[in-house]
Design an enzyme around this catalytic site. Structure first.
Site, PDB file in Angstrom:
ATOM      1  N   GLU A 138      25.987  -4.260 -33.927  1.00 30.20           N
ATOM      2  CA  GLU A 138      26.981  -5.324 -33.690  1.00 30.20           C
ATOM      3  C   GLU A 138      28.139  -5.202 -34.675  1.00 30.20           C
ATOM      4  O   GLU A 138      29.302  -5.389 -34.313  1.00 30.20           O
ATOM      5  CB  GLU A 138      26.340  -6.708 -33.850  1.00 30.20           C
ATOM      6  CG  GLU A 138      25.331  -7.068 -32.778  1.00 30.20           C
ATOM      7  CD  GLU A 138      24.797  -8.482 -32.954  1.00 30.20           C
ATOM      8  OE1 GLU A 138      25.598  -9.409 -33.160  1.00 30.20           O
ATOM      9  OE2 GLU A 138      23.569  -8.667 -32.896  1.00 30.20           O
TER      10      GLU A 138
ATOM     11  N   MET B 270      27.019 -21.365 -32.171  1.00 31.96           N
ATOM     12  CA  MET B 270      25.842 -21.795 -31.418  1.00 31.96           C
ATOM     13  C   MET B 270      26.074 -23.067 -30.588  1.00 31.96           C
ATOM     14  O   MET B 270      25.163 -23.885 -30.425  1.00 31.96           O
ATOM     15  CB  MET B 270      24.663 -22.015 -32.385  1.00 31.96           C
ATOM     16  CG  MET B 270      24.296 -20.779 -33.180  1.00 31.96           C
ATOM     17  SD  MET B 270      23.902 -19.358 -32.132  1.00 31.96           S
ATOM     18  CE  MET B 270      22.273 -19.846 -31.567  1.00 31.96           C
TER      19      MET B 270
ATOM     20  N   HIS C  65      26.985 -10.695 -28.091  1.00 34.90           N
ATOM     21  CA  HIS C  65      25.614 -11.100 -27.746  1.00 34.90           C
ATOM     22  C   HIS C  65      24.679  -9.917 -28.022  1.00 34.90           C
ATOM     23  O   HIS C  65      25.012  -8.776 -27.691  1.00 34.90           O
ATOM     24  CB  HIS C  65      25.539 -11.507 -26.270  1.00 34.90           C
ATOM     25  CG  HIS C  65      24.169 -11.952 -25.879  1.00 34.90           C
ATOM     26  ND1 HIS C  65      23.644 -13.174 -26.263  1.00 34.90           N
ATOM     27  CD2 HIS C  65      23.194 -11.339 -25.168  1.00 34.90           C
ATOM     28  CE1 HIS C  65      22.410 -13.291 -25.807  1.00 34.90           C
ATOM     29  NE2 HIS C  65      22.114 -12.185 -25.134  1.00 34.90           N
TER      30      HIS C  65
END
Ligand code: GRF
Length: 223
Positions: free
Chosen positions: A176, A92, A111
């Site tokens: 993901e 992050m 993402h």
């Protein structure tokens, strides 16, 4: 088989890291994770690395005077571990331009949207707000602008009536966990590479005949 030495950058939960750890246990997987670095001391993902006996360390950005100084420390640690390819997995922090240049075409990010749509934070809330009927996730090479760069692979997920951020986010996250190992395999094996600013099958793969090197699972099928 010579395996590509991979470093993974995290800041938190580390569920994508876990997916990469599991994939790397497969003998034929072309990458091994040699270092995990978190910029947050108590990141849950650090424990996942330790449980898998992967060297893991914290480099806390708060201890550095500038973004460049933090990034230089990151690169130093990654070089010391002879990392060849870097994977951001829920990291992050924005990177400095010099860091991005250093790892150019050797640096992946995941993402939770179908880029170039919905870059940035609060992705699922904005997807729901926009009323789009498909969302998904993207693995791409990192470029200086956040959530941009040549796209390696994408998975599309239906947005269902009544979806909440949590319900949509959970389905995207499950995708993901399949997509990142797939994309890492493509890049680490050399099956794909950056040509111009797109990702394409490498010449060697083409020579063996057509194959789904740029597989993008559509909807939930194949995931
Ligand atoms: C994932 O949704 C990833 O796409 C985004 O941050 C989240 C990280 O989750 N960049 P985890 O730490 O891998 O569980």
């Amino acid at each position: 088989m010579k395996k590509t030495r991979v470093g993974v950058l995290i800041s938190g939960r580390g569920s994508n890291l876990q997916a990469l750890i599991e994939a790397a246990k497969i003998p034929s997987f072309p990458a091994e994770i040699v270092l995990v670095v978190s910029n947050v001391a108590n990141a849950h993902g650090l424990g996942r690395a330790e449980a898998a006996s992967i060297p893991a360390r914290t480099i806390d950005h708060k201890g550095f005077a500038s973004r460049e100084a933090f990034d230089a420390a990151l690169t130093e640690a990654l070089k010391a571990a002879r990392v060849e390819l870097l994977c951001n997995a829920g990291f992050m922090r924005l990177h400095s331009e010099s860091f991005v240049k250093h790892w150019w075409n050797r640096h992946l990010n995941i993402h939770p949207s179908l880029l170039p749509a919905f870059r940035g934070l609060d992705t699922h809330a904005r997807v729901l707000e926009a009323g789009v009927k498909l969302s998904g996730c993207t693995v791409h090479f990192v470029r200086p602008e956040m959530d941009t760069g040549p796209i390696v692979a994408q998975a599309a997920i239906r947005v269902l009536p009544g979806d909440t951020e949590d319900s949509l986010g959970a389905r995207v996250l499950a995708a993901e966990h399949r997509l990142y190992p797939h994309a890492l395999r493509l890049v680490a094996s050399g099956a794909v590479g950056v040509e111009g600013e797109n990702v394409a099958s490498s010449a060697g793969v083409k020579a063996k005949g057509p194959q789904a090197a740029l597989f993008s699972p559509s909807l939930d099928e194949g995931l």
